[in-house]
Design a protein around this motif. Structure first.
Motif, PDB file in Angstrom:
ATOM      1  N   VAL A  17       0.855  -1.188   0.000  1.00  0.00           N
ATOM      2  CA  VAL A  17       0.000   0.000   0.000  1.00  0.00           C
ATOM      3  C   VAL A  17       0.887   1.233   0.000  1.00  0.00           C
ATOM      4  CG1 VAL A  17      -0.221   0.106   2.531  1.00  0.00           C
ATOM      5  CG2 VAL A  17      -2.016   1.061   1.095  1.00  0.00           C
ATOM      6  N   ARG A  18       0.400   2.288  -0.665  1.00  0.00           N
ATOM      7  CA  ARG A  18       1.146   3.557  -0.658  1.00  0.00           C
ATOM      8  C   ARG A  18       0.157   4.707  -0.741  1.00  0.00           C
ATOM      9  NH1 ARG A  18       3.252   5.441  -6.377  1.00  0.00           N
ATOM     10  NH2 ARG A  18       1.585   4.611  -7.664  1.00  0.00           N
ATOM     11  N   LEU A  20      -1.111   8.066  -2.270  1.00  0.00           N
ATOM     12  CA  LEU A  20      -0.999   8.820  -3.516  1.00  0.00           C
ATOM     13  C   LEU A  20      -1.099  10.319  -3.244  1.00  0.00           C
ATOM     14  CD1 LEU A  20      -3.173   6.646  -5.930  1.00  0.00           C
ATOM     15  CD2 LEU A  20      -0.700   6.583  -5.571  1.00  0.00           C
ATOM     16  N   THR A  24      -5.841   9.772  -0.455  1.00  0.00           N
ATOM     17  CA  THR A  24      -5.968   8.605  -1.322  1.00  0.00           C
ATOM     18  C   THR A  24      -4.834   7.619  -1.080  1.00  0.00           C
ATOM     19  OG1 THR A  24      -6.874  10.063  -3.033  1.00  0.00           O
ATOM     20  CG2 THR A  24      -6.252   7.851  -3.724  1.00  0.00           C
ATOM     21  N   VAL A  25      -5.197   6.348  -0.919  1.00  0.00           N
ATOM     22  CA  VAL A  25      -4.189   5.289  -0.831  1.00  0.00           C
ATOM     23  C   VAL A  25      -4.418   4.300  -1.963  1.00  0.00           C
ATOM     24  CG1 VAL A  25      -3.845   5.457   1.666  1.00  0.00           C
ATOM     25  CG2 VAL A  25      -5.547   3.882   0.758  1.00  0.00           C
ATOM     26  N   GLU A  26      -3.322   3.682  -2.390  1.00  0.00           N
ATOM     27  CA  GLU A  26      -3.382   2.658  -3.418  1.00  0.00           C
ATOM     28  C   GLU A  26      -2.959   1.342  -2.783  1.00  0.00           C
ATOM     29  OE1 GLU A  26      -1.769   2.693  -7.786  1.00  0.00           O
ATOM     30  OE2 GLU A  26      -0.130   2.193  -6.397  1.00  0.00           O
ATOM     31  N   ALA A  27      -3.843   0.356  -2.855  1.00  0.00           N
ATOM     32  CA  ALA A  27      -3.548  -0.980  -2.340  1.00  0.00           C
ATOM     33  C   ALA A  27      -3.330  -1.903  -3.528  1.00  0.00           C
ATOM     34  CB  ALA A  27      -4.708  -1.478  -1.491  1.00  0.00           C
ATOM     35  N   ARG A  28      -2.299  -2.741  -3.448  1.00  0.00           N
ATOM     36  CA  ARG A  28      -1.983  -3.663  -4.547  1.00  0.00           C
ATOM     37  C   ARG A  28      -1.798  -5.079  -3.993  1.00  0.00           C
ATOM     38  NH1 ARG A  28       0.428  -1.956  -9.502  1.00  0.00           N
ATOM     39  NH2 ARG A  28       0.123   0.267  -9.749  1.00  0.00           N
ATOM     40  N   PRO A  55     -13.888   1.325  -2.143  1.00  0.00           N
ATOM     41  CA  PRO A  55     -12.725   1.160  -3.008  1.00  0.00           C
ATOM     42  C   PRO A  55     -13.145   1.070  -4.477  1.00  0.00           C
ATOM     43  CG  PRO A  55     -13.129  -0.852  -1.769  1.00  0.00           C
ATOM     44  CD  PRO A  55     -14.086   0.177  -1.275  1.00  0.00           C
TER      45      PRO A  55
END
Length: 78
Positions: A17-18, A20, A24-28, A55
């Motif tokens: 996760v990071r 943005l 806002t967070v981006e989960a992969r 999401p």
């Protein structure tokens, strides 16, 4: 030959996760070969509260699953 034991979840579904931006967070997920994630079985939350918005997920690949019927799944990455 016997069947191989399933991978532990943290190896089958590597998560990162990071941020943005401040809101806002981006989960992969990197999904191991031969494994997949069920779209309708995923849940997201941030401690100590809930997510401010649902999401955003891309469409998955439709699969006729022997246990759950017709479902969307993700392979390789999400």
């Amino acid at each position: 030959m016997g069947q191989e034991a399933p991978l532990p979840p943290e190896r089958a579904f590597s998560f990162s996760v990071r941020a943005l931006d401040p809101a806002t967070v981006e989960a992969r997920f990197a999904v191991a070969p031969g494994y997949y994630l069920y779209r309708d079985k995923m849940r997201f939350a941030l401690a100590p509260g809930a997510l401010a918005a649902p999401p955003v997920l891309p469409p998955g690949k439709v699969k006729d699953d022997e246990f759950f019927g017709r479902v969307e799944t993700y392979r390789e990455q999400l």
